[in-house]
Design a protein around this motif. Structure first.
Motif, PDB file in Angstrom:
ATOM      1  N   ALA A 322       0.201  -9.305  -8.087  1.00 41.45           N
ATOM      2  CA  ALA A 322       0.598  -8.394  -9.165  1.00 41.45           C
ATOM      3  C   ALA A 322       1.819  -8.916  -9.904  1.00 41.45           C
ATOM      4  CB  ALA A 322       0.873  -7.005  -8.597  1.00 41.45           C
ATOM      5  N   GLY A 338      -4.369  -1.448 -13.024  1.00 39.21           N
ATOM      6  CA  GLY A 338      -4.230  -1.097 -11.616  1.00 39.21           C
ATOM      7  C   GLY A 338      -4.642   0.339 -11.347  1.00 39.21           C
ATOM      8  N   THR A 375      -0.986  -2.987  -6.983  1.00 38.10           N
ATOM      9  CA  THR A 375      -0.716  -3.556  -8.303  1.00 38.10           C
ATOM     10  C   THR A 375      -0.002  -2.552  -9.196  1.00 38.10           C
ATOM     11  OG1 THR A 375      -2.687  -4.948  -8.124  1.00 38.10           O
ATOM     12  CG2 THR A 375      -1.789  -4.610 -10.325  1.00 38.10           C
TER      13      THR A 375
END
Length: 473
Positions: A322, A338, A375
């Motif tokens: 991420a 995400g 993320t």
């Protein structure tokens, strides 16, 4: 002229020195331990209640006693770290965690147990904002900090899910008391290493604290969270009034606890909204699946812990990924994406039946959902802490941590209330997950719109261009 606020400052991350690796071990280890503490008892609540004579109706207070102070005091503690020293607050929180874990682990009655959990929650409010602001002031903004926050987000999210695995294992092999006592040696090691690795930081000049703001925001958050947990209308009204009073105080205070200018920044506003959605919806989904596994499928604590823990361990890998994605694609893309992945992976769970064949759907869906969840955590943390001077990092990290703690506190009772509108527990779980999916997808769209590029006003303000890029101005 516009600024591409979807792209924070980039650059190749530098290699960590040996000292920096130890600092990461201490600070990230503390955050991981505290995130584990939130969920470590969730898979064994009946055994914990039986151990101290706590009635089944009162079992939700094992989680609520932790969450109330963790949510209510976080913003205040984040600012105290700015004013009086972040390392001092970090150490104080770790000492309190040690005492609280001993009290909970040795509890012989409900009062001792719940007091220990409440003190653990207060130690979270002290420690997490301090550790996060120490991270953001130790590692320079850009690719290096994004990488560090990626590790932090992965471990925070992993802690919530791995806590179920750790708790189920400890309770099955040893005792529920070990879920408290495991903190003690880890906390002692952190206390021993911190003074040698991390220097103190504080704002120079005369220390001032916005006492009226501190009282109203802490009281308001405590009342609001209590209202959600207990469905108390009067507490909710009191909380709303106190939070309104806090806002009015901050507009006029010469030493504001939360300067309105930071609350008006699109990145702070939408980043924290996204954090509220990320944590409330994912933790409530995990709770619903815990009910499904234990009450519908009849699994025990250890098996339940394994179902959550194995995907949780794998999803930890999403943190570093991420951080790199944010550097390449920008947070405006990564954060809604995400959220969308977290949500889309939840859709198959709406159709789970009462047979154990559902595990073949549940485990991979959890793995994908946890990847999206991690993320999103990394992206919203980067958004909420970038482009700010070091003197306001405690405030910024206090806000992001407060958002997290409020979210994990209110998500479960809200979704539980929705599920309770159905006679069948399985049908109630399906309804709650449907609401979860619809709300999160709508929120992903709102965040995408809210973080759209804005006109560049940096020339007319004192904000440096690089900071303005991150703030969304």
């Amino acid at each position: 002229m516009t600024t591409d606020n979807a792209r924070p400052p980039t650059g190749k991350p530098t290699r960590f020195t040996g000292r920096q690796r130890l600092i990461l071990l201490v600070l990230l280890g503390a955050g991981f331990m505290l995130s584990v503490d939130f969920s470590i008892l969730n898979v064994a609540l009946p055994k914990v209640g039986d151990g101290v004579g706590l009635s089944r109706a009162a079992l939700p207070w094992i989680a609520s006693a932790y969450a109330l102070p963790a949510a209510g005091f976080t913003l205040l503690c984040g600012r105290l770290g700015d004013l009086f020293g972040r390392r001092r607050l970090f150490l104080a929180g770790t000492v309190l965690l040690t005492a609280a874990s001993l009290l909970g682990g040795l509890a012989t009655n409900p009062a001792m147990l719940l007091t220990g959990r409440a003190l653990q929650g207060l130690s979270t409010a002290l420690t997490i904002p301090a550790s996060l602001s120490l991270l953001t002031t130790t590692f320079r903004e850009g690719a290096t900090r994004d990488r560090v926050l990626g590790f932090n987000g992965a471990l925070l999210s992993g802690g919530f899910t791995i806590g179920a695995l750790v708790g189920g294992t400890l309770v099955s092999l040893l005792s529920w008391r070990s879920a408290f006592l495991i903190n003690v040696p880890v906390a002692v090691a952190i206390l021993a290493l911190t003074p040698f690795l991390i220097s103190e930081s504080r704002v120079p000049g005369r220390v001032r604290l916005d006492v009226p703001g501190a009282v109203t925001v802490t009281g308001g958050l405590l009342a609001a969270v209590y209202a959600v947990i207990e469905k108390d209308i009067f507490a909710g009204a009191a909380g709303a009034l106190l939070l309104m009073a806090f806002w009015l105080i901050e507009l006029r205070s010469p030493a504001a606890l939360a300067p309105v200018r930071i609350l008006r920044r699109p990145t702070v506003r939408w980043g924290n909204y996204a954090g509220l959605v990320v944590f409330s919806m994912e933790t409530s989904m995990i709770f619903m699946m815990t009910l499904y596994l234990q009450n519908v499928l009849g699994l025990g604590p250890l098996a339940t812990g394994l179902v959550f823990g194995v995907p949780g361990l794998a999803a930890v890998l999403a943190g570093p990924v991420a951080g790199r994605l944010i550097g390449r694609r920008g947070y405006r893309t990564v954060l809604p994406l995400g959220l969308a992945v977290q949500t889309l992976a939840t859709i198959p769970l709406i159709f789970l039946g009462s047979g154990r064949i559902g595990l073949a759907v549940l485990v991979p869906a959890l793995l994908i959902s946890f990847f999206g969840h991690v993320t999103s955590i990394v992206a919203y943390t980067v958004i909420g802490t970038s482009g700010l001077p070091n003197g306001e990092q405690g405030l910024a990290t206090g806000l992001t941590t407060m958002t997290q703690n409020v979210a994990i506190t209110i998500g479960i009772p809200i979704m539980s209330a929705i599920a309770a509108t159905r006679v069948s527990e399985l049908n109630g779980i399906h309804l709650a997950l449907t609401v979860n999916v619809l709300f999160t997808l709508a929120s992903a769209a709102l965040v995408w719109i809210g973080l759209r590029p804005r006109p560049d006003h940096s020339a007319a303000t004192s904000t440096p261009p690089a900071a303005a890029e991150v703030q969304g101005y």
